[in-house]
Design an enzyme around this catalytic site. Structure first.
Site, mmCIF file in Angstrom:
data_model
loop_
_atom_site.group_PDB
_atom_site.id
_atom_site.type_symbol
_atom_site.label_atom_id
_atom_site.label_comp_id
_atom_site.label_asym_id
_atom_site.label_seq_id
_atom_site.Cartn_x
_atom_site.Cartn_y
_atom_site.Cartn_z
ATOM 1 N N HIS A 119 0.818 -1.212 0.000
ATOM 2 C CA HIS A 119 0.000 0.000 0.000
ATOM 3 C C HIS A 119 0.855 1.267 0.000
ATOM 4 O O HIS A 119 1.926 1.322 0.597
ATOM 5 C CB HIS A 119 -0.929 0.006 1.214
ATOM 6 C CG HIS A 119 -0.200 0.031 2.528
ATOM 7 N ND1 HIS A 119 0.156 1.187 3.179
ATOM 8 C CD2 HIS A 119 0.245 -0.984 3.317
ATOM 9 C CE1 HIS A 119 0.771 0.904 4.304
ATOM 10 N NE2 HIS A 119 0.843 -0.415 4.410
ATOM 11 N N ASP A 120 0.384 2.263 -0.726
ATOM 12 C CA ASP A 120 0.999 3.598 -0.776
ATOM 13 C C ASP A 120 2.376 3.610 -1.428
ATOM 14 O O ASP A 120 3.093 4.605 -1.331
ATOM 15 C CB ASP A 120 1.110 4.198 0.634
ATOM 16 C CG ASP A 120 -0.237 4.329 1.314
ATOM 17 O OD1 ASP A 120 -1.047 5.163 0.879
ATOM 18 O OD2 ASP A 120 -0.497 3.572 2.270
ATOM 19 N N GLY A 137 4.749 -1.339 2.653
ATOM 20 C CA GLY A 137 4.023 -0.097 2.380
ATOM 21 C C GLY A 137 4.932 1.116 2.285
ATOM 22 O O GLY A 137 6.013 1.159 2.869
#
Length: 256
Positions: A119-120, A137
Site C-alpha cells: 500500500h501507498d 508499504g
C-alpha cells in the site's frame, strides 16, 4: 473481447477494446484503458484506474484493500499508467489515508511472477521487479531501478533511479541512485555500470559516477560532508546531481 464467464461490475468502466479472459472478476469503480489485456482468473478491485496497453496475467490481484491494520475501508486508490506488464500471481494493494491515499505505478514497468507491491508505494517508469520481490508499504522506487528475485524492501524505503539489487537482498535503508546493493542486510557494492551502459550513459558520466561512489563509500566521510564534497568536485554534472538529490531525499539513512 470479454469472455462470458468473466464478471464485470456495472460500475466498472472498460474501453471498448479491452480483453478480459474467463473467470476474471472486475469490481466497481475500476477503469481500464484501451488496448489492455486481462488474462483468466484475474481479480481487480476498485477504486482503481488502469491506463492503456497494460497486460495483466492470470491469478494476479490488483487494487485489493491493504491488510494494514489501520485501514478502515476508506475509499483509497490504485493508479496505474500505461504499458505495464503484470505477470502471474502479482499482488498490488491500494493506498491508505495515512499517506496520500493511493498506490501509484508509472509506465513501462515489468512485475514478474509473485511480486508484491504494498500500500501507498510509488513506482516510477521502466522498472523491473523480478520474481518474488516484495515491497512493504510506502516504498518509493525510482525510474529504471531493477530489484532482483526475492528482494525484500522495508516500509518507507526509497530505491533510487538506475539502482540494482542482487537476488535475496534485504533492504532496510534507502538505496541512492545508481548504486548496486546485495546481501542481508543490504550493502552497497558498486555503481550499476552495466545497466548504465545499456541505457546509453556516456563513458565520461559512468567514470564520474564511479569516482562519486568512492567519495561516498570509500573515504569514511559523514553523509553531509560527502554531499559537500560531491557538489564541489562534480559541479555541473547532471548525472552526479541525480545521486546528490537522492542522498538529500533520504529520511531513513542510506545503505552502507
Amino acid at each position: 473481447m470479454i469472455h462470458p464467464s468473466a464478471i464485470i461490475d456495472p460500475e466498472a468502466c472498460l474501453a471498448e477494446d479491452v480483453s478480459v479472459g474467463p473467470w476474471s472478476v472486475i469490481g466497481p469503480h475500476v477503469e481500464i484503458g484501451a488496448g489492455s489485456v486481462i488474462e483468466p482468473h484475474v481479480v481487480i478491485r476498485g477504486p482503481t484506474r488502469i491506463g492503456r496497453d497494460n497486460h495483466i496475467y492470470q491469478f494476479s490481484s490488483v487494487g485489493e484493500a491493504t491488510p494494514d491494520l489501520k485501514y478502515r475501508n476508506e475509499p483509497t486508490w490504485l493508479i496505474m499508467g500505461d504499458r505495464n506488464t503484470v505477470r502471474e500471481g502479482v499482488t498490488i494493494h491500494r493506498g491508505t489515508i495515512q499517506d496520500h491515499g493511493e498506490t501509484r505505478i508509472g509506465d513501462d514497468n515489468l512485475f514478474m511472477a509473485y511480486v508484491h507491491v504494498g500500500h501507498d508505494s510509488v513506482i516510477g517508469n521502466h522498472t523491473i521487479l523480478v520474481n518474488n520481490a516484495a515491497l512493504a508499504g510506502h516504498v518509493h522506487v525510482g525510474d529504471w531501478a531493477v530489484l532482483s528475485g526475492h528482494t525484500l524492501v522495508h516500509q518507507f524505503c526509497k530505491i533510487g533511479a538506475h539502482s540494482f539489487s542482487g537476488m535475496q537482498t534485504a533492504i532496510g535503508k534507502d538505496v541512492p541512485a545508481y548504486i548496486t546493493v546485495s546481501g542481508s542486510p543490504a550493502e552497497a557494492k558498486t555503481i550499476n555500470t552495466e545497466g548504465l551502459r545499456r541505457r546509453g550513459f556516456s563513458s565520461e558520466a559512468i567514470n564520474d559516477l564511479r569516482r562519486a561512489f568512492k567519495i561516498l563509500y570509500r573515504q569514511g566521510l559523514t553523509l553531509d560532508i560527502a554531499i559537500q564534497r560531491l557538489e564541489g568536485v562534480f559541479a555541473g554534472s547532471a548525472e552526479v546531481q541525480v545521486l546528490i538529490d537522492s542522498l538529500r531525499a533520504s529520511e531513513r539513512g542510506i545503505v552502507r
